[in-house]
Design a protein around this motif. Structure first.
Motif, mmCIF file in Angstrom:
data_model
loop_
_atom_site.group_PDB
_atom_site.id
_atom_site.type_symbol
_atom_site.label_atom_id
_atom_site.label_comp_id
_atom_site.label_asym_id
_atom_site.label_seq_id
_atom_site.Cartn_x
_atom_site.Cartn_y
_atom_site.Cartn_z
ATOM 1 N N THR A 55 0.835 -1.198 0.000
ATOM 2 C CA THR A 55 0.000 0.000 0.000
ATOM 3 C C THR A 55 0.871 1.249 0.000
ATOM 4 O OG1 THR A 55 -0.178 -0.112 2.406
ATOM 5 C CG2 THR A 55 -1.969 -1.119 1.130
ATOM 6 N N PHE A 60 -5.759 5.074 1.439
ATOM 7 C CA PHE A 60 -6.730 4.492 2.365
ATOM 8 C C PHE A 60 -6.324 3.065 2.738
ATOM 9 C CE2 PHE A 60 -8.086 3.693 -1.939
ATOM 10 C CZ PHE A 60 -8.661 2.422 -1.935
ATOM 11 N N THR A 61 -6.871 2.593 3.836
ATOM 12 C CA THR A 61 -6.615 1.244 4.335
ATOM 13 C C THR A 61 -7.475 0.254 3.550
ATOM 14 O OG1 THR A 61 -6.124 2.119 6.520
ATOM 15 C CG2 THR A 61 -6.716 -0.207 6.407
ATOM 16 N N ASP A 63 -8.729 -4.026 2.893
ATOM 17 C CA ASP A 63 -8.812 -5.431 3.264
ATOM 18 C C ASP A 63 -8.173 -6.219 2.132
ATOM 19 O OD1 ASP A 63 -10.208 -4.992 5.611
ATOM 20 O OD2 ASP A 63 -12.170 -5.457 4.741
ATOM 21 N N THR A 78 -5.975 -6.748 7.133
ATOM 22 C CA THR A 78 -6.207 -5.348 6.780
ATOM 23 C C THR A 78 -4.855 -4.669 6.713
ATOM 24 O OG1 THR A 78 -8.366 -5.400 7.831
ATOM 25 C CG2 THR A 78 -7.385 -3.227 7.483
ATOM 26 N N LEU A 79 -4.634 -3.901 5.671
ATOM 27 C CA LEU A 79 -3.329 -3.296 5.421
ATOM 28 C C LEU A 79 -3.467 -1.776 5.320
ATOM 29 C CD1 LEU A 79 -0.441 -4.415 4.921
ATOM 30 C CD2 LEU A 79 -0.954 -4.355 2.486
ATOM 31 N N PRO A 80 -2.895 -1.040 6.297
ATOM 32 C CA PRO A 80 -2.941 0.427 6.237
ATOM 33 C C PRO A 80 -2.016 0.959 5.134
ATOM 34 C CG PRO A 80 -2.101 -0.342 8.375
ATOM 35 C CD PRO A 80 -2.264 -1.526 7.495
ATOM 36 N N PRO A 81 -2.148 2.237 4.797
ATOM 37 C CA PRO A 81 -1.257 2.818 3.786
ATOM 38 C C PRO A 81 0.219 2.687 4.172
ATOM 39 C CG PRO A 81 -3.097 4.286 4.215
ATOM 40 C CD PRO A 81 -3.165 3.183 5.249
ATOM 41 N N ARG A 83 2.454 0.211 3.670
ATOM 42 C CA ARG A 83 2.919 -1.064 4.213
ATOM 43 C C ARG A 83 3.213 -2.026 3.064
ATOM 44 N NH1 ARG A 83 2.171 1.924 8.055
ATOM 45 N NH2 ARG A 83 1.650 1.319 10.163
ATOM 46 N N GLU A 96 -8.904 -7.256 -3.146
ATOM 47 C CA GLU A 96 -8.777 -6.060 -2.319
ATOM 48 C C GLU A 96 -10.101 -5.306 -2.275
ATOM 49 O OE1 GLU A 96 -4.108 -4.969 -3.271
ATOM 50 O OE2 GLU A 96 -5.676 -3.779 -4.222
ATOM 51 N N ALA A 99 -11.241 -1.050 3.681
ATOM 52 C CA ALA A 99 -11.207 -1.663 5.007
ATOM 53 C C ALA A 99 -12.619 -1.827 5.562
ATOM 54 C CB ALA A 99 -10.363 -0.815 5.949
#
Length: 117
Positions: A55, A60-61, A63, A78-81, A83, A96, A99
């Motif tokens: 990301t 945005f975060t 899933d 869930t992957l935040p920005p 990462r 994807e 979130a």
């Protein structure tokens, strides 16, 4: 839709709780672009021939659900920005969404969403 018939374009994914609009990124340029530059997504994005995602630069975060050859969910998180996710070696595709969407749709390890036109 069998895994070998996934083509770039649009369709739907039938999850345990919803039918969701789907974009299919089946070519390298579309997979590389993914959700970059967007403020969100209405529905889901299926990245074919992919074992890992990131990301970096996203706004945005998301899933992330990892799918095997049979389109069965093998793992999710869930992957935040900004990462980078470790590769999932059993995965063949990645689904994807924004979130929280996967929980609403009932996507979890072991389920097998159906992809169609």
């Amino acid at each position: 839709m069998p895994e070998d018939q996934l083509r770039a374009g649009h369709g739907h994914v039938q999850t345990p709780r919803a039918t969701v609009p789907l974009e299919i990124a089946a070519v390298r340029a579309a997979r590389t672009r993914g959700l970059l530059g967007r403020d969100g997504i209405d529905g889901a994005l299926l990245l074919t021939a992919t074992r890992s995602v990131h990301t970096l630069g996203m706004r945005f975060t998301i899933d992330v659900a990892y799918l095997d050859d049979d389109l069965r969910v093998t793992d999710q998180h869930t992957l935040p920005p900004n990462r980078i996710a470790a590769p999932r070696w059993r995965a063949r595709h990645v689904l994807e969404a924004a979130a929280g969407a996967h929980a609403r749709w009932g996507i979890q390890p072991g389920c097998q969403p159906a992809v169609g036109p």
